[in-house]
Design a protein around this motif. Structure first.
Motif, short mmCIF file in Angstrom:
data_model
loop_
_atom_site.label_atom_id
_atom_site.label_comp_id
_atom_site.label_asym_id
_atom_site.label_seq_id
_atom_site.Cartn_x
_atom_site.Cartn_y
_atom_site.Cartn_z
N VAL A 32 57.87 49.56 -105.20
CA VAL A 32 57.70 48.65 -104.07
C VAL A 32 57.25 49.47 -102.87
CG1 VAL A 32 58.80 46.99 -102.56
CG2 VAL A 32 59.52 47.16 -104.93
N ILE A 33 56.14 49.07 -102.27
CA ILE A 33 55.67 49.80 -101.10
C ILE A 33 55.95 48.97 -99.87
CG2 ILE A 33 53.63 50.68 -99.93
CD1 ILE A 33 52.56 51.30 -102.77
N THR A 34 56.61 49.59 -98.90
CA THR A 34 56.95 48.86 -97.69
C THR A 34 56.09 49.37 -96.54
OG1 THR A 34 58.68 50.46 -97.26
CG2 THR A 34 59.32 48.44 -98.36
N GLN A 35 55.72 48.45 -95.68
CA GLN A 35 54.94 48.80 -94.49
C GLN A 35 55.88 49.40 -93.47
OE1 GLN A 35 51.62 48.22 -93.92
NE2 GLN A 35 51.23 47.31 -95.92
N ASP A 36 55.88 50.70 -93.35
CA ASP A 36 56.81 51.32 -92.42
C ASP A 36 56.28 52.69 -92.02
OD1 ASP A 36 58.91 52.17 -90.93
OD2 ASP A 36 60.42 51.93 -92.50
N VAL A 71 61.37 52.52 -104.02
CA VAL A 71 60.83 52.05 -102.75
C VAL A 71 60.19 53.24 -102.02
CG1 VAL A 71 61.34 51.02 -100.52
CG2 VAL A 71 62.54 50.22 -102.55
N SER A 74 57.76 54.07 -98.54
CA SER A 74 57.15 53.49 -97.35
C SER A 74 55.72 53.99 -97.19
CB SER A 74 57.98 53.85 -96.12
OG SER A 74 57.80 55.21 -95.81
#
Lengths: 318, 143
Positions: free
Chosen positions: A128-132, A148, A150
């Motif tokens: 899962v790639i998070t915009q951060d 995960v 970022s």
């Protein structure tokens, strides 16, 4: 009987040297196996022996012996634990049971939250790639677990470094590494003397994943560079500075940094810059012998008490 | 969960409900921490005093629907749920997503981070290790 039951609780004193030897002289995979097994066995046997001492003392009380249909005369000849020692053993045993139960509840709750978290993350892929902006990467245990990462972390790493990162996290995921850490921490909750083993297991798990990444990428230095880059990026993009870090900075300012008292990240990098680890069979064997001896001593102690109780039981019937 | 009686207001056009969804999402985004349905309603009312008749059950319905759409992550706390927006499309910060886990669990106990926190000394040491690597020496910091 005295020898075995009193010697068994001393085995956890071997935790610190065992942890040090295993960390430096074994492949991290073997370190993990050996030390998590050692933590569980040493904690269980030492706590069990404390319980035996307490039971042996309890049945010396005439009323209790009568209630349990035991011959007080036989018991009185069998064991002469002093009341003070038995009381201390009983209290420690009770504290161990309480600590174990508390830890089990807390960790079960944490793992349930993690499993729920892993399930709730969007998509069906393991990654899962998070915009951060903050560089962050971690594995969440679950069924299936998730990784995960970022965008801040991806930005900080080049392609080989990203491969190293993902290989590292996949090693955690597929190896179910959280189980080893949980077992070792459970043991450390029951008997704080085995804490060095639990800490060494947690470090060995990271090293194991690092070595897996090195095998996957095929270049140890590449993985070392990835870890160093990621750690520095994480430090400089973190939103809120952690208080422990501020303390660390205060204490470290006095001297030039040394690897011996450095945190886990520099030690992991140094280990990757060194040649691939090999397991020293004598050290592995020595560790297994300590574990086996602790188990044997505890078994003997339990047998001794059981013999005495059976004898007292038979005598009481007559 | 409260029984979802069907209020008359729900017969309003779909567009209105869509706008409410966005408003709920925006509130959760701004909050930067998981909120309960009560919190969301309070903040919605604070934003525009006009919708003073916004029912609690309506907010719960919206939150549930967003959760079913995988746009929200929720966590039970006591008798109610707390909600936080899910990342991906919306682009939510990872640490906001993990805030729920941070609240309920010892993050370091169950999550395996790629890299742990780094002290200033550690950073110095890392740079030395890497610098030495590029300059050819292998163990600069030993001893």
């Amino acid at each position: 009987m005295r020898v075995f039951v009193y010697a068994t609780p001393l085995f956890p004193l071997a935790s610190l040297p065992l942890a040090r030897l295993a960390t430096t002289r074994l492949h991290p995979r073997h370190t993990t196996w050996l030390l998590s097994l050692a933590a569980v066995v040493l904690a269980a046997t030492s706590c069990g022996a404390l319980g035996l001492v307490a039971i042996a003392a309890l049945v010396r009380i005439p009323t209790l012996a009568h209630l349990a249909h035991l011959s007080h005369r036989v018991i009185a000849t069998g064991d002469s634990t002093s009341g003070a020692i038995a009381t201390i053993a009983g209290i420690l045993f009770g504290a161990a049971l309480l600590a174990t139960a508390t830890f089990t509840i807390a960790r079960t709750r944490s793992l349930a939250a993690a499993f729920g978290h892993a399930r709730a993350l969007p998509g069906a892929a393991s990654l899962v790639i998070t915009q951060d902006q903050a560089a962050d990467a971690y594995t969440i245990p679950g069924n299936p677990g998730r990784i995960v990462v970022s965008t801040g972390m991806l930005d900080a790493l080049d392609t080989p470094a990203r491969r190293a990162l993902l290989a590292h996290e996949h090693a955690h995921l597929h190896g179910h590494h959280y189980l080893y850490a949980t077992a070792a921490r459970l043991a450390a909750a029951a008997n704080p003397l085995v804490r060095p083993l639990a800490a060494a297991v947690e470090y060995a798990l990271e090293r194991w994943a690092d070595e897996h990444a090195a095998d996957t990428v095929g270049d140890r230095h590449q993985v070392a560079a990835a870890i160093a880059t990621a750690a520095i990026a994480a430090k400089h993009t973190r939103a809120r500075p952690s208080p422990t870090l501020a303390l660390g900075a205060v204490f470290s300012r006095t001297s030039t940094p040394r690897l011996d008292d450095a945190g886990p990240v520099p030690r992991r990098v140094a280990a990757l810059l060194a040649p691939a680890p090999r397991t020293s069979l004598p050290i592995l064997a020595a560790g297994l012998v300590v574990i086996a001896l602790a188990g044997l001593f505890a078994l003997e102690a339990a047998n001794d008490l059981q013999d005495l109780l059976s004898l007292a039981h038979v005598a009481a019937r007559r | 969960m409260a029984a979802l009686r069907k209020p008359q207001r729900n017969k309003a056009p779909r567009r209105a409900s869509g706008a409410l969804e966005s408003a709920v999402l925006a509130v959760l985004w701004e909050a930067g921490q998981p909120l309960s349905a009560t919190d969301v309603r309070e903040r919605l009312l604070a934003h525009d005093g006009g919708s003073a008749d916004l029912a609690y059950t309506t907010v719960v319905t919206i939150l549930t629907r967003l959760h079913e759409k995988n746009a929200l992550y929720r966590q039970r706390e006591g008798r109610a749920y707390r909600y936080a927006p899910v990342a991906d499309e919306a682009g939510l910060a990872a640490r906001r997503l993990s805030a729920l886990l941070d609240a309920t669990a010892d993050r370091n106990a169950v999550l395996s981070s790629f890299v742990n926190d780094l002290s200033d000394a550690d950073e110095q040491l890392l740079r030395a290790l890497l610098g030495a690597r590029t300059h050819g020496t292998s163990h600069p910091a030993r001893g």
